[in-house]
Structure formats: structure tokens, C-alpha cells
Design an enzyme around this catalytic site. Structure first.
Site, PDB file in Angstrom:
ATOM      1  N   GLU A   1      34.679  54.660  77.190  1.00  0.00           N
ATOM      2  CA  GLU A   1      34.650  55.594  78.329  1.00  0.00           C
ATOM      3  C   GLU A   1      34.342  54.936  79.671  1.00  0.00           C
ATOM      4  O   GLU A   1      33.453  55.378  80.409  1.00  0.00           O
ATOM      5  CB  GLU A   1      33.662  56.736  78.045  1.00  0.00           C
ATOM      6  CG  GLU A   1      34.118  57.602  76.881  1.00  0.00           C
ATOM      7  CD  GLU A   1      33.424  58.956  76.800  1.00  0.00           C
ATOM      8  OE1 GLU A   1      32.481  59.205  77.570  1.00  0.00           O
ATOM      9  OE2 GLU A   1      33.845  59.775  75.959  1.00  0.00           O
TER      10      GLU A   1
ATOM     11  N   GLU B   1      36.574  59.749  69.297  1.00  0.00           N
ATOM     12  CA  GLU B   1      35.501  60.753  69.358  1.00  0.00           C
ATOM     13  C   GLU B   1      36.123  62.125  69.531  1.00  0.00           C
ATOM     14  O   GLU B   1      37.125  62.273  70.244  1.00  0.00           O
ATOM     15  CB  GLU B   1      34.527  60.511  70.527  1.00  0.00           C
ATOM     16  CG  GLU B   1      33.567  59.373  70.312  1.00  0.00           C
ATOM     17  CD  GLU B   1      32.595  59.173  71.466  1.00  0.00           C
ATOM     18  OE1 GLU B   1      32.123  60.168  72.054  1.00  0.00           O
ATOM     19  OE2 GLU B   1      32.310  58.004  71.788  1.00  0.00           O
TER      20      GLU B   1
HETATM   21  C1  BG6 Z   1      30.933  60.550  74.717  1.00  0.00           C
HETATM   22  C2  BG6 Z   1      30.151  59.286  74.523  1.00  0.00           C
HETATM   23  O1  BG6 Z   1      31.090  60.745  76.076  1.00  0.00           O
HETATM   24  O2  BG6 Z   1      30.359  61.757  74.336  1.00  0.00           O
HETATM   25  C3  BG6 Z   1      29.043  59.366  73.478  1.00  0.00           C
HETATM   26  O3  BG6 Z   1      31.001  58.206  74.248  1.00  0.00           O
HETATM   27  C4  BG6 Z   1      28.351  60.701  73.605  1.00  0.00           C
HETATM   28  O4  BG6 Z   1      28.194  58.270  73.658  1.00  0.00           O
HETATM   29  C5  BG6 Z   1      29.351  61.801  73.342  1.00  0.00           C
HETATM   30  O5  BG6 Z   1      27.232  60.830  72.787  1.00  0.00           O
HETATM   31  C6  BG6 Z   1      28.761  63.197  73.377  1.00  0.00           C
HETATM   32  O6  BG6 Z   1      28.120  63.412  74.587  1.00  0.00           O
HETATM   33  P1  BG6 Z   1      26.606  63.870  74.646  1.00  0.00           P
HETATM   34  O7  BG6 Z   1      26.255  63.850  76.072  1.00  0.00           O
HETATM   35  O8  BG6 Z   1      26.548  65.204  74.016  1.00  0.00           O
HETATM   36  O9  BG6 Z   1      25.835  62.848  73.844  1.00  0.00           O
END
Ligand code: BG6
Length: 469
Positions: free
Chosen positions: A165, A368
Site C-alpha cells: 500500500e 487483502e
Molecule cells: C490495509 C493494511 O490497509 O488494511 C493492513 O495493509 C491493515 O495493514 C488493513 O491492517 C486493515 O486496516 P485496519 O486499519 O483495520 O487495520
């Protein structure tokens, strides 16, 4: 488009899930590891720091065994730069090198392919003190770190991801890179740092191909389509603007080695063009070619054209900021939201996959996608998370439609394999298939429990995506 018959997921489809080092490992300042920027910052009020996290450092065998039980074909994890090189460059921490070697072997024992993110938000604090990504020497340090990883693990790791990201680091530079976004010249500073990261990525891709001709490497931004708030042509322009700034800047550079023209003119208008582009940089960017595109997807964004004369507002450009004459984020009434207020848009997932494939024609792996929620551990050890199953099911259905539309998909790794600490909302915002028994500040016994989604995902994988019930 309706399909009479859906095309199947490829036979060698990489089903798995993801984590990142600082959010899952713990042992954050022990076993020779140096501090990263995550270890030295003050956690948001009410959330725990990363000292123990899910303690995967001490539970990796158990975690990988549970992933194997689910039938994982791949495990996406990141390597902590400061665990390998405590000062970011120079001295190597052998114990850290050994840890990832053992983790990789443990995965391979079960035929789980390691999918390694080289850098996930955790720049060594020692490099940050010397200017972080504003300092061109950080690019060299990243190349040194890459070489060490390729040398140490290249005999076993086939799939590499460069930077997690980078677009979110740039768009939310205040929160993630610690840049004072209200300082004069902040935008230029941010995009100069961004240029260095792009350079680091290009060098790492070239080095990977040189040192490991059989390996595959790609970028891992967060990509999601930006919708116009209405069919007014001005809003369509705003959506194209923000799509360029949020998405295409990163993929145009990774794939073609060119700066996106819309972003370039926006930077020019604000007197914020990066001045650190040296002779040879652009040739280097053009020479570096990814083998696939990895991206994280949570939800789409929606924007309108700001009213004429509207002032720009500073802040997080992803959610909420107004970029005068360019775009303004609005909330989209068509979506349900998660408990943490994130919009849920599975159809946007298909749309995004189609758009990325049509633009770049490279295989795609999702690194993700997932739902953060408050889960409850029942007395009998069960965790009932139908909301997570529903979220994932709808996204997998849309991915199947995208495959049927002709999108070449390599794999799917939701966030996250096990519960871990969220970027800024603590461990109570859980994403995992595996429940980790700890609270925000009470570490309890860190015991692992299988959630309902664990058993559901196991069926999905066993049926290669046909049994989503
Ligand atoms: C992504 C990141 O943006 O979202 C992760 O790569 C992150 O590191 C995930 O944990 C979820 O976001 P958050 O803020 O709920 O942890």
C-alpha cells in the site's frame, strides 16, 4: 454481464490469507530486532502497542499448522526490515534471518507457498531518523535489504511483493509517514518520498529478476475504483481525477514506468512536482517489469467535483479531504457499512478487477480483503462470525464473475489469517479466521481458536471456490 456458466477458479489457484510482521509477530524489541517506526510511535488512545501482538513469533508452528488444516496454498506474510537489519542497513541480525527461514520451511512442509511482502509500513526507526523516504539513501538501504532477502530465502520463496500500500502511505502521509501535511511544501515533500519508494520498488523488481530468474514479483497497492457521485460530467471528471491519484499513478508506474498524466498536471498546478527525479530514474522505472499485480481491496470510494471556489481541505486524502478543483469524497448511500464504518461493496470488487486487468493485462492476486469486527469467544471455544462469512462469500462470488469476464486471477488472500492488531484500532477490530485469545491490554493466554469462518473457508478451498454455502 450475465454468464450462463461460470468459469472455474484455476486449478493452481492460490487460496490463502495475509498478515504483516508488526501487526502479528510480537517480539518487537527482542531477539535482536531493532525498532521500526511502528515501535516508536505512541499508539492511539485505548489501543495496545505492538510489543506482543498475536505473538506469532512464538506461535508460528501452531499458526501454520492451522493454516494447513484450512488447506492454504499460500501464506502472505511480511518480513520485518528491522528484524533482519536492526539499523536498516549494515549489521545483520542472524537470529532474525533464521526466524523467517524457519517460518518459510514450516510453510513448505505443508506445501504452502510463502508469499512474502518485503515492506509493510514498518520502516526501521534508524532510517526514519535519517530522513526516511525523503532521503535517497533509503532507496539504497531497501536494495541492500532486498538482496539479503533474495540471498537468504530465494531458494524457497517463489512469490515476492515489493511495498504494501504505497498509495495509502502517500495518501495518508500524515498518519503513516508522519509528515506534517499542513507544513508549507508538504505535497511536494510527500510526492518526493513517493518517487523514492517507486524507485526502490523498481530496483527491487530488477534485482529479483537478476538474482532469481524463476521467481515472480509484483507491487501490492490498495486498489479500488472511484465512482462519480452522479452522472454529471463534472463528477465523472472528478472520479477520473481521483482514480488517477489513488490508483493508476502506482500501477502505471509499476507496469509502464510512466507518471500518470492527470496526477502530473495536478502536481504541476500546485507547484509540487517532485524535483528529485535524477537522470536515469525514469529509464530505470521503465526497465522494471512486474510479473503480476497484487492488490488489497476493501471498498470503493465515491467523489464529486467540489463546488467552484471551494477551498481544499487538508488531511487524509483517501477519506474526506477536498482537493480544490479536483475531487471531493462523499459517502455512497448504496452500501451497508461494517461495525467500524467501512463501506461494503462486493460488486465494486468485480468492477475493480475488470478495470485493472483491462488496463494492465497481468495476472492478479488479491493480497487483502476482509471485514474487521468485534468477535466474541463463547464459553465452548466457538466464535460465531456469520458477518465475516457473508462478506467473504459475496466477494468470492464477484471474483468468480470477474474470472468469467476473462480476468486472469492467480490467488486470493483475505485479511487476515489470524487475529492481529489493526493499524490504529487495536486488536478488538478482528479480521482473522483464527481467534487469538487476548484483549486490548490483557494478554490472557494467546490461545488460538477456530472461528466459524475457519471451517467455512476450509470448505471453500477444498471445493476450489465452488462450495460457498
Ligand atoms: C490495509 C493494511 O490497509 O488494511 C493492513 O495493509 C491493515 O495493514 C488493513 O491492517 C486493515 O486496516 P485496519 O486499519 O483495520 O487495520
Amino acid at each position: 454481464m450475465l454468464h450462463k456458466t461460470l468459469k472455474p477458479f484455476p486449478q493452481d489457484f492460490l487460496w490463502g490469507a495475509s498478515t504483516s510482521a508488526y501487526q502479528v509477530e510480537g517480539a518487537s524489541l527482542t531477539n535482536g530486532k531493532g525498532p521500526s517506526v511502528q515501535d516508536v510511535k505512541t499508539p492511539p488512545a485505548g489501543t495496545s502497542g505492538f510489543e506482543v501482538a498475536a505473538d506469532q513469533y512464538h506461535h508460528y508452528k501452531e499458526d501454520v499448522a492451522l493454516m494447513a488444516e484450512m488447506g492454504f496454498k499460500t501464506y502472505r506474510f511480511s518480513i520485518s526490515w528491522a528484524r533482519l537489519l536492526p539499523e536498516g542497513t549494515g549489521r545483520v541480525n542472524d537470529e532474525g534471518v533464521q526466524y523467517y527461514s524457519d517460518l518459510i520451511d514450516e510453510c513448505l512442509k505443508y506445501d504452502i507457498q510463502p508469499l512474502v511482502t518485503m515492506y509493510h509500513f514498518d520502516l526501521p526507526a534508524a532510517l526514519d531518523e535519517k530522513g526516511g523516504w525523503a532521503n535517497r539513501a533509503t532507496v539504497d538501504a531497501f536494495v541492500e535489504f532486498s538482496e539479503l532477502m533474495f540471498k537468504s530465502y530465494g531458494d524457497r520463496v517463489k512469490y515476492w511483493l515489493t511495498i504494501n500500500e504505497q498509495n495509502m502511505m502517500t495518501l495518508a502521509a500524515g498518519a503513516i509517514l508522519g509528515i506534517d501535511t499542513s507544513a508549507p511544501g508538504a505535497t511536494k515533500n510527500i510526492y518526493e518520498q513517493n518517487h523514492h519508494m517507486l524507485l526502490a520498488q523498481a530496483k527491487a523488481m530488477n534485482l529479483c529478476h537478476e538474482m532469481l530468474p524463476e521467481a515472480k514479483i509484483g507491487p501490492a497497492p490498495n486498489i479500488a475504483l472511484v465512482y462519480p457521485a452522479s452522472c454529471k460530467p463534472e463528477d465523472v471528471t472528478a472520479a477520473a481525477n481521483f482514480n488517477a491519484l489513488r490508483n493508476w499513478l502506482y500501477l502505471d508506474m509499476a507496469v509502464y514506468g510512466i507518471y500518470n498524466n492527470i496526477v502530473w498536471s495536478w502536481l504541476e498546478e500546485q507547484d509540487a512536482l517532485p524535483e528529485n527525479i535524477l537522470d536515469g530514474d525514469m529509464d530505470l522505472m521503465a526497465s522494471a517489469k512486474p510479473d503480476f499485480i497484487a492488490f488489497n481491496y476493501y471498498s470503493t470510494a465515491t467523489v464529486k467535483m467540489p463546488d467552484e471556489g471551494a477551498e481544499g481541505t487538508k488531511g487524509d486524502q483517501q477519506r474526506g479531504a477536498t482537493l480544490a478543483g479536483f475531487s471531493q469524497a462523499v459517502s455512497n448511500p448504496n452500501f451497508q457499512k461494517t461495525e467500524f464504518g467501512w463501506e461494503i461493496d462486493p460488486i465494486g470488487f468485480r468492477n475493480t478487477l475488470r478495470e485493472v486487468y483491462s488496463r494492465y493485462h497481468l495476472p492478479i492476486i488479491i493480497t487483502e480483503n476482509g471485514l474487521g469486527a468485534y468477535d466474541t469467544l463463547e464459553e465452548d471455544g466457538a466464535v460465531h462470525d456469520p458477518y465475516r462469512i457473508e462478506y467473504l462469500r459475496k466477494h468470492i462470488e464477484q471474483m468468480n464473475l470477474a474470472i468469467s469476464d476473462g480476468v486472469e486471477m492467480m490467488g486470493y488472500c483475505p485479511w487476515s489469517a489470524v487475529d492481529l492488531i489493526s493499524t490504529h484500532e487495536g486488536i478488538v477490530k478482528r479480521y482473522g479466521f483464527i481467534y487469538v485469545n487476548r484483549d486490548e491490554f490483557d494478554l490472557k493466554d494467546l490461545k488460538r481458536y477456530r472461528k466459524d469462518s475457519f471451517f467455512w473457508y476450509k470448505k471453500v478451498i477444498a471445493s476450489n471456490g465452488t462450495d460457498l454455502a
